[in-house]
Design an enzyme around this catalytic site. Structure first.
Site, PDB file in Angstrom:
ATOM      1  N   GLU A  33      77.340  77.376 -49.395  1.00  0.00           N
ATOM      2  CA  GLU A  33      76.604  75.686 -50.176  1.00  0.00           C
ATOM      3  C   GLU A  33      77.074  75.119 -49.082  1.00  0.00           C
ATOM      4  OE1 GLU A  33      73.202  74.836 -51.297  1.00  0.00           O
ATOM      5  OE2 GLU A  33      74.324  73.419 -50.680  1.00  0.00           O
ATOM      6  N   CYS A  42      65.461  71.177 -56.084  1.00  0.00           N
ATOM      7  CA  CYS A  42      65.406  70.897 -57.492  1.00  0.00           C
ATOM      8  C   CYS A  42      65.931  70.341 -58.391  1.00  0.00           C
ATOM      9  CB  CYS A  42      64.568  73.057 -57.778  1.00  0.00           C
ATOM     10  SG  CYS A  42      64.264  73.007 -59.727  1.00  0.00           S
ATOM     11  N   LYS A  51      61.947  65.039 -63.193  1.00  0.00           N
ATOM     12  CA  LYS A  51      61.114  64.882 -64.184  1.00  0.00           C
ATOM     13  C   LYS A  51      61.986  63.910 -65.239  1.00  0.00           C
ATOM     14  CE  LYS A  51      58.949  67.036 -62.130  1.00  0.00           C
ATOM     15  NZ  LYS A  51      58.268  67.231 -60.859  1.00  0.00           N
ATOM     16  N   GLY A 182      50.032  64.618 -52.813  1.00  0.00           N
ATOM     17  CA  GLY A 182      50.355  66.169 -53.792  1.00  0.00           C
ATOM     18  C   GLY A 182      51.278  65.711 -54.612  1.00  0.00           C
ATOM     19  N   GLY A 271      54.806  66.448 -47.488  1.00  0.00           N
ATOM     20  CA  GLY A 271      55.739  67.777 -47.508  1.00  0.00           C
ATOM     21  C   GLY A 271      56.407  67.920 -46.882  1.00  0.00           C
ATOM     22  N   HIS A 448      46.956  75.952 -85.602  1.00  0.00           N
ATOM     23  CA  HIS A 448      46.260  74.528 -85.916  1.00  0.00           C
ATOM     24  C   HIS A 448      46.460  73.235 -86.115  1.00  0.00           C
ATOM     25  CE1 HIS A 448      42.279  71.237 -86.530  1.00  0.00           C
ATOM     26  NE2 HIS A 448      42.918  71.242 -87.604  1.00  0.00           N
TER      27      HIS A 448
HETATM   28  C1  LIG Z   1      60.680  65.929 -55.498  1.00  0.00           C
HETATM   29  C2  LIG Z   1      60.282  66.907 -55.401  1.00  0.00           C
HETATM   30  C3  LIG Z   1      60.007  67.264 -57.227  1.00  0.00           C
HETATM   31  C4  LIG Z   1      59.827  69.140 -56.873  1.00  0.00           C
HETATM   32  N1  LIG Z   1      59.270  69.338 -58.470  1.00  0.00           N
HETATM   33  C5  LIG Z   1      59.666  70.666 -58.942  1.00  0.00           C
HETATM   34  C6  LIG Z   1      58.720  70.521 -59.765  1.00  0.00           C
HETATM   35  O1  LIG Z   1      58.338  70.420 -60.822  1.00  0.00           O
HETATM   36  N2  LIG Z   1      58.862  72.170 -59.942  1.00  0.00           N
HETATM   37  C7  LIG Z   1      58.474  73.297 -59.026  1.00  0.00           C
HETATM   38  O2  LIG Z   1      58.591  74.756 -59.425  1.00  0.00           O
HETATM   39  N3  LIG Z   1      59.376  72.677 -57.475  1.00  0.00           N
HETATM   40  C8  LIG Z   1      59.741  71.491 -57.007  1.00  0.00           C
HETATM   41  N4  LIG Z   1      59.885  71.015 -56.529  1.00  0.00           N
HETATM   42  C9  LIG Z   1      60.092  72.224 -54.785  1.00  0.00           C
HETATM   43  C10 LIG Z   1      61.060  73.318 -55.282  1.00  0.00           C
HETATM   44  O3  LIG Z   1      62.305  71.879 -55.536  1.00  0.00           O
HETATM   45  C11 LIG Z   1      61.559  74.230 -54.528  1.00  0.00           C
HETATM   46  O4  LIG Z   1      60.918  74.642 -53.884  1.00  0.00           O
HETATM   47  C12 LIG Z   1      63.367  74.508 -54.462  1.00  0.00           C
HETATM   48  O5  LIG Z   1      63.750  73.645 -55.200  1.00  0.00           O
HETATM   49  C13 LIG Z   1      62.902  75.760 -53.394  1.00  0.00           C
HETATM   50  O6  LIG Z   1      64.385  76.410 -53.370  1.00  0.00           O
HETATM   51  P1  LIG Z   1      65.103  77.109 -52.290  1.00  0.00           P
HETATM   52  O7  LIG Z   1      65.991  78.436 -53.090  1.00  0.00           O
HETATM   53  O8  LIG Z   1      64.326  77.829 -51.604  1.00  0.00           O
HETATM   54  O9  LIG Z   1      65.909  75.926 -51.452  1.00  0.00           O
HETATM   55  P2  LIG Z   1      66.382  74.470 -51.797  1.00  0.00           P
HETATM   56  O10 LIG Z   1      66.609  74.310 -53.001  1.00  0.00           O
HETATM   57  O11 LIG Z   1      66.443  73.852 -50.855  1.00  0.00           O
HETATM   58  O12 LIG Z   1      68.115  74.893 -51.601  1.00  0.00           O
HETATM   59  C14 LIG Z   1      68.280  75.378 -50.218  1.00  0.00           C
HETATM   60  C15 LIG Z   1      70.164  75.375 -50.368  1.00  0.00           C
HETATM   61  O13 LIG Z   1      70.742  75.505 -49.187  1.00  0.00           O
HETATM   62  C16 LIG Z   1      71.605  74.667 -49.026  1.00  0.00           C
HETATM   63  N5  LIG Z   1      72.016  75.435 -46.940  1.00  0.00           N
HETATM   64  C17 LIG Z   1      71.142  74.713 -46.385  1.00  0.00           C
HETATM   65  N6  LIG Z   1      71.023  75.543 -45.143  1.00  0.00           N
HETATM   66  C18 LIG Z   1      72.767  75.990 -45.405  1.00  0.00           C
HETATM   67  C19 LIG Z   1      73.510  76.401 -44.538  1.00  0.00           C
HETATM   68  N7  LIG Z   1      73.309  76.995 -42.928  1.00  0.00           N
HETATM   69  N8  LIG Z   1      74.609  76.650 -44.992  1.00  0.00           N
HETATM   70  C20 LIG Z   1      74.849  76.610 -45.980  1.00  0.00           C
HETATM   71  N9  LIG Z   1      73.792  76.433 -47.256  1.00  0.00           N
HETATM   72  C21 LIG Z   1      73.135  75.511 -46.640  1.00  0.00           C
HETATM   73  C22 LIG Z   1      71.084  73.996 -49.055  1.00  0.00           C
HETATM   74  O14 LIG Z   1      71.887  72.748 -49.183  1.00  0.00           O
HETATM   75  C23 LIG Z   1      70.142  73.771 -50.339  1.00  0.00           C
HETATM   76  O15 LIG Z   1      71.455  72.968 -51.459  1.00  0.00           O
HETATM   77  C24 LIG Z   1      60.359  69.658 -55.834  1.00  0.00           C
HETATM   78  C25 LIG Z   1      60.502  69.175 -54.846  1.00  0.00           C
HETATM   79  C26 LIG Z   1      60.826  68.251 -54.666  1.00  0.00           C
HETATM   80  C27 LIG Z   1      61.414  67.464 -53.306  1.00  0.00           C
END
Ligand SMILES: Cc1cc2nc3c(=O)[nH]c(=O)nc-3n(C[C@H](O)[C@H](O)[C@H](O)COP(=O)(O)OP(=O)(O)OC[C@H]3O[C@@H](n4cnc5c(N)ncnc54)[C@H](O)[C@@H]3O)c2cc1C
Length: 469
Positions: A33, A42, A51, A182, A271, A448
């Site tokens: 990471e 997240c 939240k 969104g 997005g 209820h």
């Molecule tokens: C403002 C906001 C609010 C949201 N609210 C919600 C919600 O209420 N409910 C919900 O379900 N979803 C929500 N989401 C979406 C949710 O955050 C994402 O869908 C989720 O975090 C995706 O998880 P992931 O593990 O795919 O990626 P990420 O959480 O983006 O994690 C990817 C990780 O990989 C690391 N990384 C990247 N490249 C490298 C590399 N080369 N080497 C080492 N580490 C690396 C990054 O630092 C990061 O920590 C929200 C998003 C945002 C922006």
């Protein structure tokens, strides 16, 4: 070179959950990471901080209506942003430390740094010195997503900001234009309007929250207008100029009139795009589509030994960028790598929650989608406004809408906007998962007085037999 069964790249809700599941199944796991803390988008900048801010907005709402509740002594209600920020930060860091604890408990090795794929089964991390890891079974890429803009709008992270900056604002802006309606856009609209900002939402498509059922979009627009949020749909933002006290945003509105909106901040919520920079994944022959990693329904890329999950993937159809989706994919990928029998995820059964005010919860097909798939659709809806529990809570906006198939009475989708909708959607999700008919929901006794009665009544309404309307 240190050997692991599985190397996970990225410790977001996809990667850290995949790592824990793989470790539970007896595999030796490392997670790389690049951030200093675990949890990804997240936990650090997304679901959790937003939240937390929304809970503050809700608390403020209750206090603003203190006299309705007979609560005295709270005449001058306001919000202290430094206290809001420090409480939010404590929640975020507590949860991130929780993931660290789970890594220790499951004997997962956390490697700090930026990973790149250096060859078949080889991951290299350059952080001062270079560390090389070998994954004997699989590499799971879970590198997630980052905010993206639209042509003509350059994010400067000061006045033209993304959600990453919006969660950390140290004072309440006088005004904010939000580009995109969104989940992220409308949640920030609710937060900052409640905190006291003048909020304008500009949405290119003809309605707010465009992925939701049309009735939900219409109800949210009504609620936003009541709260004093200005919303323009069918509005194309063409340019944004930063000046001394904020930003000027040009937009062509639905009637073709061109208007300039001035605000302290422009929040771009249009997005998120995939993060693969520096990974060098293409060099190993992995297929990318518009930057997303292409996977099959078991999260395998076209290159054996490399899997991908979460926000960074595409499956050749729209893929929801949601925390719970990334976690479900992580568990499935881990179980498949560990040799377990797994079945593909049914993406029609993924619940979506938007925590704006009023909240939205939805699962399954919208009325429009069900018709497009050729169903003879039967609808039933029930308003929260007549529900005892909603009246007690002073939250009477919105409804539950059920979409079903007339022929077999099959439940196809449930869409709700109103109090606790993000919790109530869980019942609908189980019902869809169990391939329930509407009749089965009718015969499910709802306690209820609860908000969940609205789900039961909407089922009754589908058969023309709602009791309380
Ligand atoms: C403002 C906001 C609010 C949201 N609210 C919600 C919600 O209420 N409910 C919900 O379900 N979803 C929500 N989401 C979406 C949710 O955050 C994402 O869908 C989720 O975090 C995706 O998880 P992931 O593990 O795919 O990626 P990420 O959480 O983006 O994690 C990817 C990780 O990989 C690391 N990384 C990247 N490249 C490298 C590399 N080369 N080497 C080492 N580490 C690396 C990054 O630092 C990061 O920590 C929200 C998003 C945002 C922006």
């Amino acid at each position: 070179m240190t050997e692991f069964d599985v190397v996970v790249i990225g410790a977001g809700t996809g990667g850290y959950v995949a790592a824990i599941r793989a470790a539970q199944l007896g595999l030796k796991v490392a997670v790389v990471e690049k951030q200093k803390a675990l949890g990804g988008t997240c936990l650090l900048w997304g679901c959790i901080p937003t939240k937390a801010l929304l809970e503050h907005a809700h608390a403020l709402k209750i206090m603003q209506h203190a006299s309705d509740w007979g609560v005295t002594g709270v005449e001058h209600v306001g919000i202290n942003m430094s206290q809001v920020q420090s409480r939010k930060d404590r929640i975020v860091s507590g949860l991130s430390k929780g993931v660290e604890f789970l890594f220790k408990k499951n004997k997962i090795t956390w490697i700090k740094g930026t990973a790149r794929l250096a060859g078949s089964g080889v991951v290299e991390i350059s952080e001062g010195e270079t560390t090389t890891l070998r994954a004997t079974k699989d590499i799971i890429v879970a590198t997630g997503s980052s905010p993206r803009s639209v042509p003509g709008i350059a994010i400067d992270h000061k006045r033209i900001i993304t959600s990453d900056e919006a969660i950390g604002l140290s004072s309440v802006p006088k005004s904010m234009v939000i580009l995109g309606s969104g989940a992220v856009g409308v949640e920030f609209a609710s937060i900052f309007r409640r905190f006291g900002s003048e909020v304008t939402v500009l949405e290119l498509l003809p309605r707010l929250v465009p992925v939701e059922d049309e009735a939900v979009s219409a109800e949210l627009l009504k609620a936003f207008r009541k709260q004093g949020i200005t919303a323009h749909t069918g509005a194309k933002v063409t340019a944004a100029r930063v000046n001394v006290d904020g930003v000027d945003v040009d937009a062509q509105l639905s009637d073709d009139a061109v208007r300039t909106f001035h605000a302290e901040y422009l929040l771009v919520a249009t997005g998120r795009g995939p993060v693969t920079t520096g990974l060098e994944i293409e060099r190993l022959g992995v297929t990318l589509e518009k930057g997303y990693i292409r996977v099959d329904d078991m999260y395998r890329t076209n290159v054996p030994g490399i899997s991908a999950i979460g926000d960074v993937i595409t499956m050749g159809r729209p893929h929801p960028q949601l925390a719970h989706v990334s976690s479900a994919e992580g568990i499935l990928a881990a179980e498949r790598i560990a040799g377990q029998q797994v079945r593909p995820i049914n993406y029609d059964h993924v619940p979506g929650c938007t925590y704006c005010d009023p909240e939205i919860g939805s699962v399954g097909l919208t009325e429009q989608e069900a018709k497009a798939r050729g169903y003879d659709v039967r609808i039933g809806s029930f308003p929260f406004g007549v529900l005892g529990r909603a009246k007690m809570a002073g939250e009477t906006e919105g409804f539950v809408k059920i979409v079903s198939d007339k022929k077999y009475d099959e439940l196809l989708g449930v869409h709700m906007i109103g109090p606790r909708s993000t919790e109530l959607v869980a019942e609908a999700t189980v019902a869809l998962r169990l391939e329930s008919t509407v009749e089965e929901l009718i015969h499910t006794i709802h306690a209820h007085p609860t908000m969940a009665e609205a789900v039961g009544e909407a089922a009754h309404a589908t058969h023309g037999a709602a009791i309380h309307v």
